[in-house]
Design a protein around this motif. Structure first.
Motif, mmCIF file in Angstrom:
data_model
loop_
_atom_site.group_PDB
_atom_site.id
_atom_site.type_symbol
_atom_site.label_atom_id
_atom_site.label_comp_id
_atom_site.label_asym_id
_atom_site.label_seq_id
_atom_site.Cartn_x
_atom_site.Cartn_y
_atom_site.Cartn_z
ATOM 1 N N GLU A 9 0.845 -1.198 0.000
ATOM 2 C CA GLU A 9 0.000 0.000 0.000
ATOM 3 C C GLU A 9 0.879 1.246 0.000
ATOM 4 N N LYS A 10 0.321 2.346 -0.476
ATOM 5 C CA LYS A 10 1.083 3.587 -0.634
ATOM 6 C C LYS A 10 1.701 4.069 0.679
ATOM 7 N N GLU A 13 5.267 2.995 1.149
ATOM 8 C CA GLU A 13 6.264 3.328 0.128
ATOM 9 C C GLU A 13 7.515 3.915 0.785
ATOM 10 N N ASP A 57 4.829 1.827 -4.063
ATOM 11 C CA ASP A 57 3.385 1.605 -4.061
ATOM 12 C C ASP A 57 3.013 0.549 -5.109
ATOM 13 N N LEU A 58 2.184 -0.407 -4.701
ATOM 14 C CA LEU A 58 1.647 -1.475 -5.563
ATOM 15 C C LEU A 58 2.689 -2.544 -5.929
#
Length: 305
Positions: A9-10, A13, A57-58
């Motif tokens: 998830e962001k 990061e 992220d991701l």
């Protein structure tokens, strides 16, 4: 073989992958996860990475947990001095001369060999040669250790070691008469660059703090209580030697010429206290000094100052 996939998830990061996984993955220590990363069992977007890899992220993280390796360390019928035991922990009083876990040159006669004979339930986090072992004391150091019987208890106790909330007090008999009644040694420790068998005071070493307090003074020796704020390899032995008061009987860091014929350094893990993994209550254990330690103290008390 167990496979698990996480999508980052962001909010995570920029986080190190090993730290992220230690938060997300339940029941596995950070060191265990770092081991998986080193072995290529953790992939990010299909590629192998290092423990300090920064996440985006991701990112897709795939964790491959291998089947447990069949334990090859032999169980041995060696007497243990068990101070306390329940479904989570075993608190033992280790004797002098016993190595805590198997290693090159010491595959038998260790505390682990004895524990495997004593019980069938030990945590698996530290692998096949160190089941249940949360922390160690040296071969010739006597005293208290706590052993974990399951992975949940192991992680709970390990966290207390990391945040320095586990109470550990040692009695050390050192060379010379220490003048001050108490003091603190704050010196970083790492591998001695000239002798890899030794730990030394090194600028880029790991943070290490030992508090000491004089219990009794003799003619040329002092009995001190040492309280560990950190728990580095050989910490008390190196720290006390660094201020000119090495432990009696310490062949590695002590005086070359010893006054007494001793079987090892005079260091005893006397008190161990920790928060119990299940009850969440603080419990504390005390171990009496071994007989050879007591006998030496009696000799020292008779010396004329």
């Amino acid at each position: 073989m167990e496979k698990t996939i996480f999508i980052v998830e962001k909010m995570f990061e920029g986080e190190r992958v090993d730290k992220y996984l230690s938060i997300i993955v339940e029941g596995k220590s950070r060191s265990y996860l770092q081991g998986l990363i080193t072995k290529g069992n953790i992939l990010i977007n299909g590629k192998e990475v290092k423990s300090n890899h920064k996440l985006k992220d991701l990112d897709e993280i795939k964790i491959i947990i291998p089947e447990p390796i069949e334990l090859k360390v032999d169980s041995e019928d060696i007497p243990l001095n068990v101070l306390y035991e329940d479904s989570d922990v075993i608190v033992v009083n280790k004797k002098r001369g016993m190595v805590v876990h198997p290693a090159p040159g010491n595959y038998n006669g260790t505390l682990v060999n004895a524990l495997l004979f004593y019980c069938s339930d030990l945590s698996t986090i530290n692998g096949v040669v160190r089941p249940g072992i949360v922390h160690r004391i040296d071969k010739d150091t006597t005293g208290i250790l706590v052993v974990a019987k399951n992975d949940e208890a192991h992680n709970f106790l390990s966290n207390q070691l990391r945040n320095h909330s586990m109470k550990r007090e040692y009695y050390a008999l050192v060379e010379g008469r220490i003048k001050e009644d108490k003091g603190t040694i704050d010196k970083p420790l790492g591998r001695n660059k000239k002798d890899r068998l030794k730990i030394g005071i090194v600028e880029d070493g790991r943070h290490a703090i030992t508090h000491y307090e004089v219990i009794e003074r003799y003619k040329n020796t002092t009995l001190v209580k040492c309280v560990l704020e950190t728990g580095r390899t050989h910490q008390i032995r190196v720290h006390m030697s660094s201020i000119g008061h090495p432990l009696l009987g310490d062949s590695l860091y002590g005086l070359k010429k010893q006054k007494f014929k001793l079987d090892g350094q005079m260091l005893h893990a006397r008190i161990l206290g920790f928060i119990h993994p299940t009850s969440k209550e603080f419990i504390e254990f005390t171990s009496d000094l071994p007989e050879d330690y007591k006998e030496l103290l009696e000799k020292l008390r008779k010396e004329v100052i």
